[in-house]
Design an enzyme around this catalytic site. Structure first.
Site, short mmCIF file in Angstrom:
data_model
loop_
_atom_site.label_atom_id
_atom_site.label_comp_id
_atom_site.label_asym_id
_atom_site.label_seq_id
_atom_site.Cartn_x
_atom_site.Cartn_y
_atom_site.Cartn_z
N CYS A 182 69.77 46.73 19.42
CA CYS A 182 68.55 45.81 19.50
C CYS A 182 68.10 45.32 20.72
CB CYS A 182 69.07 44.57 18.34
SG CYS A 182 67.65 43.36 18.51
N HIS A 198 69.69 45.39 13.64
CA HIS A 198 70.19 46.72 13.76
C HIS A 198 70.78 46.89 14.90
CE1 HIS A 198 66.95 47.71 16.96
NE2 HIS A 198 66.26 46.47 16.52
N ASP A 258 61.21 45.90 16.19
CA ASP A 258 61.50 47.37 16.64
C ASP A 258 60.83 48.25 15.93
OD1 ASP A 258 63.03 49.94 17.37
OD2 ASP A 258 64.16 48.64 18.58
N ARG A 288 61.64 51.26 15.38
CA ARG A 288 62.24 52.39 14.88
C ARG A 288 63.02 51.81 13.63
NH1 ARG A 288 66.48 52.63 19.68
NH2 ARG A 288 66.15 50.39 19.35
N CYS A 315 63.59 42.94 12.56
CA CYS A 315 63.14 42.95 13.81
C CYS A 315 62.09 43.99 14.27
CB CYS A 315 64.28 43.92 14.69
SG CYS A 315 64.07 43.81 16.45
#
Length: 211
Positions: free
Chosen positions: A103, A100, A46, A48, A44
Site C-alpha cells: 500500500c 493490501h 489503489d 491494482r 484502498c
C-alpha cells in the site's frame, strides 16, 4: 469533443457490454430499477485492487467506498454517508474493510517525516498525517521488528487494517445497527497483490463492551 485517450475505454466498454448480453440477454435488466448489494466494501483507491474484479462480483452485488489506505475517519462525511446508506437503506449484512500489501498510503505514512508532504498544507498531506497518527503502535512495532523490510511493511499494512477496523466498528452507523438488532458482520481483510488472495484478519458481529 471526446478526448482521444478515452476512446480505448469506450471501445472496451462496448465490447464488455456486448459479451454480457451475448451470454445473458437479461444481464443489465436485473438491477435496472433497484440495487440489492449484499456487502459494503471499504477499500484502498489503489488501481491494482478493484473490489468487483478480485471478488468475482457482478454489478449490483457490492456497494463500494474507496480512499487512500482504506481509512475510516470519524469526521469524514463521505465515508459516514456511505455507511449510513449501505446499512439502513440498502440493508447490507456484511462490511468488508480491506487493505493490501504494498500500500502506497501506508508507505507514505512511514516516510512522512522525510517527505515533501511534511511541509505541505494540502488535503493529501493532512490525510497521510492522519494515517501516520493512526499507525503509531504499528510504527513502533515496525522499528522494533527484526523481520526483513518486506515482512515489516506487510505487518504495518495489517496494523493499518486493524486500526481502521477498530474505528469502523466504533462508528455511529455500525453501532446503531447492532444496537437495533440488525444482522451485520464486519470483516477486516488484506489483499495479497502477488497471489491474488484475500485473507481475513479480524471479524466482529455485535457491539462489544468497552474495556
Amino acid at each position: 469533443m471526446i478526448v482521444t485517450t478515452l476512446k480505448p475505454l469506450l471501445a472496451k466498454n462496448r465490447s464488455w457490454a456486448l459479451q454480457r448480453r451475448q451470454r445473458n440477454p437479461d444481464y443489465f435488466e436485473k438491477y435496472l430499477h433497484q440495487q440489492k448489494p449484499h456487502s459494503l466494501w471499504i477499500g484502498c483507491s489503489d488501481s491494482r485492487v478493484p473490489a468487483e474484479v478480485l471478488t468475482g462480483s457482478h454489478p449490483g452485488e457490492l456497494f463500494v467506498h474507496r480512499n487512500i489506505a482504506n481509512m475510516v475517519v470519524e469526521d469524514d462525511d463521505n465515508l459516514l454517508s456511505v455507511l449510513q446508506y449501505a446499512i439502513f437503506y440498502l440493508g447490507v449484512n456484511r462490511i468488508v474493510l480491506s487493505g493490501h500489501y504494498g500500500c502506497g498510503g501506508v508507505q507514505a505514512a512511514l516516510n512522512l517525516p522525510e517527505s515533501p508532504l511534511a511541509d505541505e498544507d494540502s488535503a493529501l498531506a493532512r490525510r497521510i498525517a492522519a494515517l501516520r497518527h493512526a499507525l503509531q503502535q504499528g510504527l513502533a512495532e515496525f522499528h522494533a521488528s527484526t523481520e526483513d523490510e518486506t515482512g515489516k511493511l506487510n505487518r504495518l499494512v495489517e496494523a493499518n487494517v486493524i486500526a481502521q477496523f477498530s474505528r469502523l466498528v466504533a462508528s455511529e452507523p455500525v453501532r446503531q445497527a447492532w444496537q437495533s438488532g440488525q444482522e451485520l458482520d464486519v470483516f477486516g481483510c488484506v489483499y495479497d497483490l502477488q497471489s491474488g488472495h484475500l485473507k481475513e484478519l479480524i471479524q466482529q458481529s455485535a457491539e462489544e463492551p468497552l474495556p
